[in-house]
Design an enzyme around this catalytic site. Structure first.
Site, PDB file in Angstrom:
ATOM      1  CD  GLU A  94      -2.161   1.060   3.079  1.00 33.84           C
ATOM      2  OE1 GLU A  94      -3.050   1.864   3.388  1.00 33.84           O
ATOM      3  OE2 GLU A  94      -1.712   0.218   3.882  1.00 33.84           O
ATOM      4  CB  ILE A  96       1.246   5.233   3.554  1.00 31.76           C
ATOM      5  CG1 ILE A  96       0.545   3.870   3.720  1.00 31.76           C
ATOM      6  CG2 ILE A  96       0.777   6.211   4.630  1.00 31.76           C
ATOM      7  CD1 ILE A  96       0.753   3.196   5.063  1.00 31.76           C
ATOM      8  CG  ASP A 197      16.118  -1.293  11.113  1.00 28.40           C
ATOM      9  OD1 ASP A 197      16.917  -0.608  11.791  1.00 28.40           O
ATOM     10  OD2 ASP A 197      16.258  -1.481   9.893  1.00 28.40           O
TER      11      ASP A 197
HETATM   12  P1  ADP Z   1      14.903   0.454   2.515  1.00 28.83           P
HETATM   13  O1  ADP Z   1      14.444  -0.952   2.720  1.00 28.83           O
HETATM   14  O2  ADP Z   1      15.770   0.622   1.311  1.00 28.83           O
HETATM   15  O3  ADP Z   1      15.578   1.052   3.744  1.00 28.83           O
HETATM   16  P2  ADP Z   1      12.368   1.756   3.120  1.00 28.83           P
HETATM   17  O4  ADP Z   1      11.415   0.640   3.313  1.00 28.83           O
HETATM   18  O5  ADP Z   1      12.916   2.382   4.364  1.00 28.83           O
HETATM   19  O6  ADP Z   1      13.600   1.310   2.177  1.00 28.83           O
HETATM   20  O7  ADP Z   1      11.662   2.830   2.213  1.00 28.83           O
HETATM   21  C1  ADP Z   1      12.357   3.968   1.676  1.00 28.83           C
HETATM   22  C2  ADP Z   1      11.526   5.225   1.849  1.00 28.83           C
HETATM   23  O8  ADP Z   1      10.293   5.075   1.175  1.00 28.83           O
HETATM   24  C3  ADP Z   1      11.154   5.498   3.305  1.00 28.83           C
HETATM   25  O9  ADP Z   1      12.095   6.320   3.930  1.00 28.83           O
HETATM   26  C4  ADP Z   1       9.803   6.179   3.193  1.00 28.83           C
HETATM   27  O10 ADP Z   1       9.971   7.577   3.048  1.00 28.83           O
HETATM   28  C5  ADP Z   1       9.225   5.645   1.900  1.00 28.83           C
HETATM   29  N1  ADP Z   1       8.220   4.583   2.153  1.00 28.83           N
HETATM   30  C6  ADP Z   1       8.411   3.387   2.764  1.00 28.83           C
HETATM   31  N2  ADP Z   1       7.284   2.657   2.774  1.00 28.83           N
HETATM   32  C7  ADP Z   1       6.337   3.408   2.151  1.00 28.83           C
HETATM   33  C8  ADP Z   1       4.955   3.206   1.827  1.00 28.83           C
HETATM   34  N3  ADP Z   1       4.308   2.070   2.131  1.00 28.83           N
HETATM   35  N4  ADP Z   1       4.303   4.202   1.179  1.00 28.83           N
HETATM   36  C9  ADP Z   1       4.945   5.339   0.839  1.00 28.83           C
HETATM   37  N5  ADP Z   1       6.240   5.595   1.103  1.00 28.83           N
HETATM   38  C10 ADP Z   1       6.938   4.639   1.749  1.00 28.83           C
END
Ligand code: ADP
Length: 288
Positions: A94, A96, A197
């Protein structure tokens, strides 16, 4: 930029075409993008050409465990997980929209993290291993937190750092000396459900000001390790900590213990990125 094989699989699994791709930065491990689909919805996609694709399977399980705790924290629901024939893993979830904190957002976040930590298990660990960043995270279950901390958190990372010559034998000896003192350092706490984390890059407030947590490395652990990590790269707001403690009081003295807990993320960072993180690890353990 998104491999064709992932696009094809997504088309089948989501039942819609990708109309638009907007690259998302901010992650430290994976590539990420916001996809606009032909059915008018959006989704968040992350993928990695060089990590074990199982990482995304475990991330999905972690998100499900957090969502199952039924707190008011917002957890993205997952839409599709898979890998291509050349082992590029991906996870679609999803999308967000990030908003900002409004009145009580930080307090609610603290209170809801406390609610998450009230979900507890008999043993420290989890019924499956997962990943921290892209490194394997062993969650073999232990009755005692100290055994879990040493055997599942310190030792695997120390072996990795030592094999890669990132930490020397003197530092390893300091760790062994520290282990002997842990019974006097860690207070007794039950095994709490942890995000695993939780730093500033793994949460934001959505456009209703609701705390949204993602990118977890879930396990049942001592809740102080989660709070210690929130302090490592800048700290969360004071209201967050005040509300957490009101909802679920902490034993005194965490500020003297937090460096010990933070050896885990610092070892992980040493193994992922090297450099100054190894020096921080050495400074902390050289006290022992
Ligand atoms: P990684 O696994 O490379 O560390 P993240 O899961 O932390 O990546 O996601 C990278 C960035 O994407 C996050 O810092 C956040 O700003 C954005 N993000 C993560 N999940 C979502 C989501 N479900 N919807 C919108 N933006 C997201």
């Amino acid at each position: 930029m998104i491999p064709d094989a992932i696009r094809q699989q997504l088309r089948q699994k989501l039942g819609a075409q990708i109309d638009n791709i907007h690259s998302v930065s901010g992650g430290s491990i994976n590539r990420a993008a916001k996809l606009t689909l032909s059915d008018g919805t959006s989704c968040f996609l992350k993928w990695n050409t060089s990590a074990d694709p199982d990482m995304f399977v475990k991330e999905k399980r972690g998100l499900k465990l957090l969502a199952g705790a039924d707190t008011k924290l917002r957890i993205p629901s997952t839409l599709a997980v898979g890998k291509t024939t050349d082992d590029t893993g991906y996870l679609a979830m999803e999308y967000i929209s990030e908003g900002r904190s409004i009145d009580h957002s930080a307090e609610d976040f603290g209170r809801q993290l406390a609610a998450l930590h009230k979900h507890q298990a008999k043993k420290y660990g989890l019924n499956h291993n997962n990943y921290i960043g892209k490194l394997p995270q062993s969650n073999q279950q232990h009755k005692e937190w100290i055994d879990f901390f040493i055997n599942e958190r310190m030792e695997p990372q120390l072996r990795m750092a030592s094999d890669a010559h990132k930490l020397g034998s003197e530092t390893i000896a300091h760790f062994k000396a520290m282990y002997k003192q842990l019974p006097d350092i860690f207070p007794e706490e039950p095994a709490s459900l942890l995000h695993g984390d939780l730093w500033g890059g793994n949460y934001f407030y959505d456009n209703q000001g609701r705390a949204t947590i993602f990118d977890p490395a879930v396990y049942y652990g001592h809740r102080e390790i989660e709070l210690a990590f929130t302090h490592l790269f800048g700290g969360f707001s004071r209201c967050f900590y005040r509300a957490y403690k009101e909802a679920y009081p902490l034993q005194s003295g965490l500020k003297h213990r937090k460096d010990i807990y933070n050896l885990y993320p610092l070892l992980v960072h040493t193994n992922l990125f090297g450099g100054s993180y190894a020096r921080q690890v050495q400074t902390i353990v050289s006290r022992f």
